[in-house]
Design an enzyme around this catalytic site. Sequence first.
Site, PDB file in Angstrom:
ATOM      1  N   ASP A 193     -54.707  14.807  31.262  1.00  0.00           N
ATOM      2  CA  ASP A 193     -55.386  15.841  30.479  1.00  0.00           C
ATOM      3  C   ASP A 193     -55.107  16.098  28.962  1.00  0.00           C
ATOM      4  OD1 ASP A 193     -57.125  18.065  30.186  1.00  0.00           O
ATOM      5  OD2 ASP A 193     -56.020  19.380  31.227  1.00  0.00           O
ATOM      6  N   LYS A 231     -56.624  18.202  43.328  1.00  0.00           N
ATOM      7  CA  LYS A 231     -57.064  17.791  41.908  1.00  0.00           C
ATOM      8  C   LYS A 231     -56.312  16.409  41.436  1.00  0.00           C
ATOM      9  CE  LYS A 231     -56.208  19.787  37.175  1.00  0.00           C
ATOM     10  NZ  LYS A 231     -55.646  20.872  36.400  1.00  0.00           N
ATOM     11  N   ARG A 262     -60.952  23.028  37.594  1.00  0.00           N
ATOM     12  CA  ARG A 262     -61.718  23.829  38.528  1.00  0.00           C
ATOM     13  C   ARG A 262     -63.072  23.280  38.621  1.00  0.00           C
ATOM     14  NH1 ARG A 262     -60.572  29.063  35.090  1.00  0.00           N
ATOM     15  NH2 ARG A 262     -58.715  27.765  34.678  1.00  0.00           N
ATOM     16  N   ASP A 306     -60.801  22.249  28.373  1.00  0.00           N
ATOM     17  CA  ASP A 306     -59.302  22.237  28.864  1.00  0.00           C
ATOM     18  C   ASP A 306     -59.177  23.068  30.449  1.00  0.00           C
ATOM     19  OD1 ASP A 306     -56.796  21.446  29.168  1.00  0.00           O
ATOM     20  OD2 ASP A 306     -55.730  23.080  27.735  1.00  0.00           O
ATOM     21  N   GLU A 345     -60.763  21.878  33.030  1.00  0.00           N
ATOM     22  CA  GLU A 345     -61.386  21.092  33.601  1.00  0.00           C
ATOM     23  C   GLU A 345     -61.292  21.086  35.246  1.00  0.00           C
ATOM     24  OE1 GLU A 345     -58.026  19.380  33.870  1.00  0.00           O
ATOM     25  OE2 GLU A 345     -58.696  20.543  32.278  1.00  0.00           O
ATOM     26  N   LYS A 383     -55.402  19.849  23.515  1.00  0.00           N
ATOM     27  CA  LYS A 383     -54.140  20.488  23.549  1.00  0.00           C
ATOM     28  C   LYS A 383     -53.053  20.170  22.620  1.00  0.00           C
ATOM     29  CE  LYS A 383     -53.712  20.162  28.865  1.00  0.00           C
ATOM     30  NZ  LYS A 383     -53.785  21.554  29.313  1.00  0.00           N
ATOM     31  N   ASP A 401     -50.867  16.283  35.929  1.00  0.00           N
ATOM     32  CA  ASP A 401     -51.979  17.309  36.064  1.00  0.00           C
ATOM     33  C   ASP A 401     -52.633  16.485  37.514  1.00  0.00           C
ATOM     34  OD1 ASP A 401     -53.347  19.516  35.674  1.00  0.00           O
ATOM     35  OD2 ASP A 401     -54.746  18.546  34.248  1.00  0.00           O
TER      36      ASP A 401
END
Length: 467
Positions: free
Chosen positions: A236, A231, A317, A313, A315, A243, A254
């Site tokens: 993010d 990933k 996956r 949030d 995202e 967030k 992230d």
Amino acid sequence: MSAPLFADPDTRAIPLRPVWSDDLEAWLADQDEPARDWVEATGFRAKAGELCRIPGPDLTVSRVLLGMGRRTTRRRTRFAVARAARALSEGTYRLDGEMTVNDTEEAALGWLLSGYRFTRYRPGDGGSHPGLIAPRGVDASRLETIAEGEFLTRDLINTPAQDMGPDELEHAAHDLARRHQATCTVTTGDDLLNSDLPLIHAVGRASTRAPRLIDLTWGAEDAPKLTLVGKGVCFDTGGLNLKPASSMGLMKKDMGGAATVLGLAYMVMASGLDLRLRVLIPAVENAVAGNAFRPGDVLTSRSGKTVEINNTDAEGRLVLADALTVATEDEDARPDLLVCMATLTGAARVALGPDLAPFYTDDDALAMALAHAAARVRDPVWRMPFHRPYETMIEPGIADLDNAPSGGFAGSVTAALFLDRFVPDAVRFAHFDIYGWNPTAAPARPKGGVGQGARALFEALPKVLAR
């Protein structure tokens, strides 16, 4: 930064003796009177991390004792010998005393890892790092390779998003490919749509920095096939489901999954393992703009499965789904092992904390190999279940899948189940839900970015993918 190497074995070295407090009296009884008197006069009690420098006849340091604490607390600390590397001044040392092979390897690797400093923005913080002669019986080159791969991972995670966006992550992959004669291709921006990578495009399209899929390959085509998917969400914000500030502060990490698979790829390639390696990294920034994807949208993935967006949030996956499809859609080139690594859910941290990386697999032999390897190389992981009764939680009704099921239960499990929907049953698959960050300094692991699971995988690969 580059990892330190072991010292020249012909260098004059000071013996470094780890001593458990339980064994101190017995050890003192075997020493000559001057050494015994010195140790007693200094008040050395072999507490964890305590040092005692014993002078020789010429009053220079002839040997150093390192307190290890009580044996009952042994399992609480990894890389305990690395405490000495941070506390000692410049010089060269060699380990003294009887140690098991595993303990010796842990001490030697910990010494190398303790040399890490993130100095990009404060170059003067590098400091000096004492040398260590590689202990007899350890594979010095292998440990140096592991440390170098880990340092790459730490550097990538620690770099702020301003200097580690999708473009810079691509450059890191290209640099690694050039170094090891690998091939690296990249699909960027609207070309993602032309190449049928809609979820990667949707997540990254709101950023001024174009989303992309990085695809690195290395090794003989007829070798066992290993594909790593990482990933690469370089920052993010949470998207339109923004967030709070307290959750956004660490979001430069992230892309920790991408950083970890690149570090592992370095270990594989530098060691010349007999593998056909492929690394896939969906690199995006989840930003806020007028063209950002929205809660309530239904997106169609590369696989054809539709996904209802109930939280922008969740995202990671999404971008991984398209990459996992790329990894497995060609039946003739499917990997013998597919590994996904991602800083995916806060639920994993609630369940296991920051230091223990959960992984998911239906393959019992793979899980056992990873557990044994993790214990041997002090890279703790813990198997979690693909609990199939929870699959109804990721089925929203108006689409095939829900990217963020409500209720708050089993968040790491449902995320893993979501990813598993994009992997054919015939493919041997493991998913790691890592944290990628060390919140407090520990021996060989300063506060900041850290690799998780890579050493365990690297140790297990020869057995798992034997011809």
